[in-house]
Enzyme design. Structure first.
Site, PDB file in Angstrom:
ATOM      1  N   ASP A 125      61.587  49.366  48.750  1.00  0.00           N
ATOM      2  CA  ASP A 125      61.706  50.029  50.053  1.00  0.00           C
ATOM      3  C   ASP A 125      62.998  49.552  50.706  1.00  0.00           C
ATOM      4  O   ASP A 125      63.146  48.365  51.012  1.00  0.00           O
ATOM      5  CB  ASP A 125      60.497  49.672  50.918  1.00  0.00           C
ATOM      6  CG  ASP A 125      60.389  50.539  52.170  1.00  0.00           C
ATOM      7  OD1 ASP A 125      61.258  51.397  52.369  1.00  0.00           O
ATOM      8  OD2 ASP A 125      59.427  50.339  52.932  1.00  0.00           O
ATOM      9  N   ASP A 163      64.266  56.643  50.690  1.00  0.00           N
ATOM     10  CA  ASP A 163      64.454  55.201  50.801  1.00  0.00           C
ATOM     11  C   ASP A 163      63.372  54.362  50.134  1.00  0.00           C
ATOM     12  O   ASP A 163      63.353  53.144  50.298  1.00  0.00           O
ATOM     13  CB  ASP A 163      64.569  54.794  52.269  1.00  0.00           C
ATOM     14  CG  ASP A 163      63.336  55.155  53.085  1.00  0.00           C
ATOM     15  OD1 ASP A 163      62.513  55.940  52.599  1.00  0.00           O
ATOM     16  OD2 ASP A 163      63.203  54.651  54.217  1.00  0.00           O
ATOM     17  N   GLU A 164      62.463  54.969  49.371  1.00  0.00           N
ATOM     18  CA  GLU A 164      61.455  54.152  48.701  1.00  0.00           C
ATOM     19  C   GLU A 164      60.972  54.836  47.422  1.00  0.00           C
ATOM     20  O   GLU A 164      61.009  56.056  47.301  1.00  0.00           O
ATOM     21  CB  GLU A 164      60.276  53.838  49.620  1.00  0.00           C
ATOM     22  CG  GLU A 164      59.505  55.037  50.090  1.00  0.00           C
ATOM     23  CD  GLU A 164      58.253  54.641  50.882  1.00  0.00           C
ATOM     24  OE1 GLU A 164      57.540  53.695  50.486  1.00  0.00           O
ATOM     25  OE2 GLU A 164      57.995  55.303  51.905  1.00  0.00           O
TER      26      GLU A 164
END
Length: 368
Positions: free
Chosen positions: A20, A114-115
């Site tokens: 993350d 983003d993850e």
């Protein structure tokens, strides 16, 4: 004692890493503009209808959070620096992060820009443990992209996601199978995926505040109170999650929406719908499958959401056809001429594989 031949085989333990990126959009802005480093940055357009896309950790100290109205963020942190989002740049950085992941495994399941989950049960680099893979990935992101990422390592996706949040920002946390008996019971039930505010409130009425409380309920009781989700809760409370890392999950829907600066009647939405339909159409052209259903979303000034959908006999074949269906759906909404709206969205859903054209027997005989 040997296990019974009737017992189902236990699935092999996986090695899952959840990565993350820390305050991703805001961190990219601070990386690319040195004058923003160490300062409270809010990624959002200013305005009473805008919402926060991301906030730096300096801004989070004042209570600023993603999805918060921008005006609230401005009130909480008057000296915050507002930066308009640049999703083209964020997507480029996300692709660079993905390239780092691919050095270690092809089993990558992105959740957002983003993850992502990574299955490193077998990794490409020959590193002996999942923890060493996570360390290597975080170091490469730091050295090459000058950004920080947090990571969680665990035997399944559920636990890996909890672990990645445990020592944010810029942290690494490992949950071993032998840790479950001590790690899980004290956790608040709100940490379980899918337990939102409504479900959490229902749980509290039943005396369920922690995962340990949840473990005292048998399967039948949980299904009685929470339906099919009760079975999932029963498993997660015991750290059980057999869901695999699924690379490149097929698209379920594509949509675009716009919140207006001032509320408007439906009669003034033609140009807005055409513009949103064009965005959706262009995005859908990058898909290998076709969408069957057109969706229109409306939000009134009172925040009531209304949706309309239509599945034509065949998928929309052009932007003009998509736009016309969206406008027809708009015209089907009858909430009175005085009703004002704050948001409109257009979407495509119900994606299907493209069927090969059928060939008649007569034509097939000629081909053969």
């Amino acid at each position: 004692m040997a296990p019974s031949l009737l017992e189902p085989p236990q699935p092999a333990l996986r090695k899952i890493v959840h990565v993350d990126m820390d305050a991703f959009y805001a961190s990219v802005e601070q990386r690319d503009a040195p004058e923003l480093r160490g300062r409270p940055v809010v990624v959002a357009w200013k305005g009473k209808r805008s919402v926060v896309c991301a906030a730096s950790y300096e801004a989070r100290q004042f209570g600023v959070r993603s999805a918060m109205p921008a005006v609230t963020a401005e009130r909480l942190c008057p000296h915050a620096i507002f930066v308009p989002p640049d999703f083209t740049r964020y997507k480029a950085v996300s692709r660079a992060v993905r390239e780092i992941f691919q050095r270690h495994t092809d089993l990558i399941e992105p959740l957002s820009l983003d993850e992502a989950y990574l299955d490193v049960t077998i990794n490409k680099t020959g590193l002996p443990t999942a923890t060493k893979v996570a360390i290597a990935i975080r170091q490469q992101i730091r050295d090459e992209l000058h950004l920080s990422a947090s990571a969680g390592v665990a035997p399944n996706k559920f636990l890996a996601k909890i672990a990645s949040d445990w020592r944010k920002p810029n942290g690494l946390f490992v949950i071993q199978p032998g840790d479950l008996a001590t790690f899980l019971p004290p956790l608040p039930v709100g940490r379980i995926p899918g337990v939102g505010k409504v479900t959490e409130a229902r749980m509290k009425q039943l005396g369920i505040h922690t995962v340990g409380d949840l473990q005292t309920f048998d399967l039948a009781s949980l299904e009685l109170h929470f339906g099919r989700y009760g079975s999932r809760l029963y498993s997660l409370a015991r750290g059980i999650d057999h869901s695999p890392v699924t690379p490149d999950r097929p698209t379920k829907s594509i949509s675009a929406e716009d919140t207006f600066e001032t509320d408007i009647p439906l009669s003034q939405t033609d140009d807005l719908i055409r513009r949103l339909a064009e965005k959706v159409w262009n995005a859908s052209r990058r898909e290998t499958r076709i969408a069957r259903t057109v969706v229109l979303k409306l939000k009134t000034r009172e925040f009531n959401i209304h949706t309309r959908s239509h599945t034509p006999p065949r998928s929309p074949a052009s932007l003009e056809e998509l736009t016309q269906i969206a406008l027809t759906l708009r015209d089907s909404v009858d909430l009175g001429p005085d009703r004002l709206f704050r948001l409109i969205g257009v979407g495509l859903s119900n994606f299907r594989n493209i069927e090969p054209p059928s060939v008649s027997l007569e034509a097939r005989d000629r081909i053969e």
